[in-house]
Design a protein around this motif. Structure first.
Motif, PDB file in Angstrom:
ATOM      1  N   THR A  49       0.810  -1.189   0.296  1.00 45.79           N
ATOM      2  CA  THR A  49       0.202  -0.050   0.107  1.00 45.79           C
ATOM      3  C   THR A  49       0.601   1.505   0.344  1.00 45.79           C
ATOM      4  O   THR A  49       0.644   2.584  -0.630  1.00 45.79           O
ATOM      5  CB  THR A  49      -0.644   0.047   1.256  1.00 45.79           C
ATOM      6  OG1 THR A  49      -1.653  -1.541   1.386  1.00 45.79           O
ATOM      7  CG2 THR A  49      -1.390   1.063   1.083  1.00 45.79           C
ATOM      8  N   VAL A  50       1.750   1.234   0.628  1.00 49.83           N
ATOM      9  CA  VAL A  50       2.771   2.308   0.876  1.00 49.83           C
ATOM     10  C   VAL A  50       3.492   2.707  -0.446  1.00 49.83           C
ATOM     11  O   VAL A  50       4.200   3.121   0.028  1.00 49.83           O
ATOM     12  CB  VAL A  50       2.734   2.936   2.027  1.00 49.83           C
ATOM     13  CG1 VAL A  50       2.221   2.925   3.338  1.00 49.83           C
ATOM     14  CG2 VAL A  50       4.182   1.725   2.286  1.00 49.83           C
ATOM     15  N   SER A  51       3.670   1.980  -0.740  1.00 52.14           N
ATOM     16  CA  SER A  51       4.681   1.415  -2.000  1.00 52.14           C
ATOM     17  C   SER A  51       4.732   2.595  -2.993  1.00 52.14           C
ATOM     18  O   SER A  51       5.919   3.419  -3.453  1.00 52.14           O
ATOM     19  CB  SER A  51       5.090  -0.023  -2.493  1.00 52.14           C
ATOM     20  OG  SER A  51       3.717   0.473  -3.589  1.00 52.14           O
ATOM     21  N   VAL A  52       3.929   3.859  -2.856  1.00 57.76           N
ATOM     22  CA  VAL A  52       3.493   4.569  -3.770  1.00 57.76           C
ATOM     23  C   VAL A  52       4.457   5.829  -3.260  1.00 57.76           C
ATOM     24  O   VAL A  52       4.371   7.212  -3.592  1.00 57.76           O
ATOM     25  CB  VAL A  52       2.197   4.436  -4.601  1.00 57.76           C
ATOM     26  CG1 VAL A  52       2.939   3.689  -5.991  1.00 57.76           C
ATOM     27  CG2 VAL A  52       1.397   5.107  -3.526  1.00 57.76           C
ATOM     28  N   LEU A  53       3.891   6.009  -2.463  1.00 51.82           N
ATOM     29  CA  LEU A  53       3.945   6.907  -1.273  1.00 51.82           C
ATOM     30  C   LEU A  53       5.776   7.518  -1.109  1.00 51.82           C
ATOM     31  O   LEU A  53       6.290   8.722  -1.862  1.00 51.82           O
ATOM     32  CB  LEU A  53       3.917   6.560  -0.036  1.00 51.82           C
ATOM     33  CG  LEU A  53       3.085   6.732   1.015  1.00 51.82           C
ATOM     34  CD1 LEU A  53       2.782   5.989   2.022  1.00 51.82           C
ATOM     35  CD2 LEU A  53       1.829   8.044   0.245  1.00 51.82           C
ATOM     36  N   PRO A  54       6.921   7.105  -0.869  1.00 51.91           N
ATOM     37  CA  PRO A  54       8.221   7.192  -1.798  1.00 51.91           C
ATOM     38  C   PRO A  54       8.429   8.972  -2.600  1.00 51.91           C
ATOM     39  O   PRO A  54       8.842   8.806  -3.466  1.00 51.91           O
ATOM     40  CB  PRO A  54       9.194   6.912  -1.233  1.00 51.91           C
ATOM     41  CG  PRO A  54       8.623   5.271  -0.618  1.00 51.91           C
ATOM     42  CD  PRO A  54       6.708   5.609  -1.001  1.00 51.91           C
ATOM     43  N   PHE A  64       5.840  10.068  -3.548  1.00 52.43           N
ATOM     44  CA  PHE A  64       5.120  11.341  -4.153  1.00 52.43           C
ATOM     45  C   PHE A  64       5.861  12.776  -3.266  1.00 52.43           C
ATOM     46  O   PHE A  64       6.886  12.232  -2.404  1.00 52.43           O
ATOM     47  CB  PHE A  64       4.119  11.320  -2.989  1.00 52.43           C
ATOM     48  CG  PHE A  64       3.115  10.653  -3.863  1.00 52.43           C
ATOM     49  CD1 PHE A  64       2.844  10.099  -5.207  1.00 52.43           C
ATOM     50  CD2 PHE A  64       2.089   9.948  -2.994  1.00 52.43           C
ATOM     51  CE1 PHE A  64       2.307   9.537  -5.538  1.00 52.43           C
ATOM     52  CE2 PHE A  64       1.016   9.557  -3.126  1.00 52.43           C
ATOM     53  CZ  PHE A  64       0.643   8.762  -4.536  1.00 52.43           C
ATOM     54  N   ASP A  65       5.516  13.988  -4.047  1.00 50.07           N
ATOM     55  CA  ASP A  65       6.054  14.891  -2.771  1.00 50.07           C
ATOM     56  C   ASP A  65       5.402  15.482  -1.967  1.00 50.07           C
ATOM     57  O   ASP A  65       4.383  15.069  -1.261  1.00 50.07           O
ATOM     58  CB  ASP A  65       6.548  16.580  -4.243  1.00 50.07           C
ATOM     59  CG  ASP A  65       4.912  16.719  -4.552  1.00 50.07           C
ATOM     60  OD1 ASP A  65       4.427  16.495  -3.717  1.00 50.07           O
ATOM     61  OD2 ASP A  65       4.869  17.294  -5.659  1.00 50.07           O
ATOM     62  N   THR A 105       1.452  13.784  -0.762  1.00 52.03           N
ATOM     63  CA  THR A 105       1.524  13.282   0.313  1.00 52.03           C
ATOM     64  C   THR A 105       0.704  13.796   1.286  1.00 52.03           C
ATOM     65  O   THR A 105      -0.749  13.258   1.855  1.00 52.03           O
ATOM     66  CB  THR A 105       3.075  13.124   1.416  1.00 52.03           C
ATOM     67  OG1 THR A 105       4.202  12.630  -0.136  1.00 52.03           O
ATOM     68  CG2 THR A 105       2.503  12.333   2.024  1.00 52.03           C
TER      69      THR A 105
END
Lengths: 157, 157
Positions: free
Chosen positions: A126-131, A133-134, A138
């Motif tokens: 789930t959080v794999s896309v967060l890095p 994001f700016d 986020t």
DNA sequence: ACGTATTATCTCGCTGAGCGATATTATCGC
DNA sequence: GCGATAATATCGCTCAGCGAGATAATACGT
């Protein structure tokens, strides 16, 4: 009330995002049920386990009453849940030394492993896309989720 | 498996967003239960109603079997759900003219109003922040939700 | 056309989760 | 100590959902 029906169009992009969120909520429930069945438990048992793990992480010592309130169960149902979890060796009853009416619920290591096996991969994916994001992206995700949570927790008009 | 326990710190900002999402899913479930109780239904009944409304919107004609599959119920349970919904006047059974083994489920207007009274305010509040987002922010929210959905629907490693 | 397999739904009997009421045991204020 | 209060457990019950099998309509090979 019938007026509400025509308030939005079906292809409204906002509605699409809402449906996405709703789908997540629905799938989450299904996965919980599947996980429960897979380990010989019921949905309520899984929810109880999560409650207990959350409490432990928050430094709250969980009692039977605390758990029952969190799950919306009465004392009879709560006792039954704890019985099941105890029988599975996931939780043990420990009489509180200072107030011997109270039963503290100790989560066994096995239950923690179980919890991680459930949430671990889910969290990672789930959080794999967060890095990627700016800051603003986020923040947008966080704000949207917080707004949804507020909408759900506040009483409806 | 025990290794997983130390994989993340408790104050990991990613984890915080995941917890937010999880909270949304949990609250959604609670609200569904509350709505059900408020209208003399059970959670399964509400989920059934939503399934049926979704099907209608998608132009699929819902049968008993379709509903049962969607809810993860066997035929006996499915019959019971439809019985309850029919008794409440929310759904009616209509024999399919072309295949008279099939029972088509017609959602009554009252049920649609009920659905909107449930989701309407929720949608409005939830999507209220979206107009303030620019393209990239909206895309971020969408991508995050889609990723979460994928994580939930894909089989765990 | 005709019996057989298949598909869709329903009926019956049962298990078990959760509820209301009540019991049991421990603590607190006086 | 003693009633009042609090925390948990027990008992009997209701009802959702399951498994097995019944019922009824359709498809299909011969």
């Amino acid at each position: 009330m019938t007026a509400a029906r025509s308030r939005r169009k079906h292809d409204d992009p906002d509605l699409e995002i809402f449906h996405l969120l709703r789908a997540v909520a629905v799938e989450y429930g299904l996965r919980q049920a599947a996980f429960a069945a897979e380990h010989g438990m019921h949905v309520t048992d899984v929810r109880a386990l999560i409650r207990l793990l959350d409490a432990e992480r928050a430094g709250i010592d969980a009692t039977a009453g605390f758990l029952g309130a969190g799950l919306g169960l009465n004392s009879a149902g709560t006792t039954a849940v704890i019985d099941r979890l105890e029988r599975l060796g996931l939780v043990s009853r420990v009489r509180d030394v200072h107030d011997r009416r109270r039963v503290l619920l100790k989560v066994e290591d096995h239950a923690k492993d179980l919890g991680w096996s459930y949430f671990g991969p889910l969290i990672d994916k789930t959080v794999s896309v967060l890095p990627g994001f700016d800051e603003r992206e986020t923040a947008a995700v966080r704000l949207f989720l917080q707004t949804a949570l507020d909408a759900l927790t506040s009483q409806p008009t």
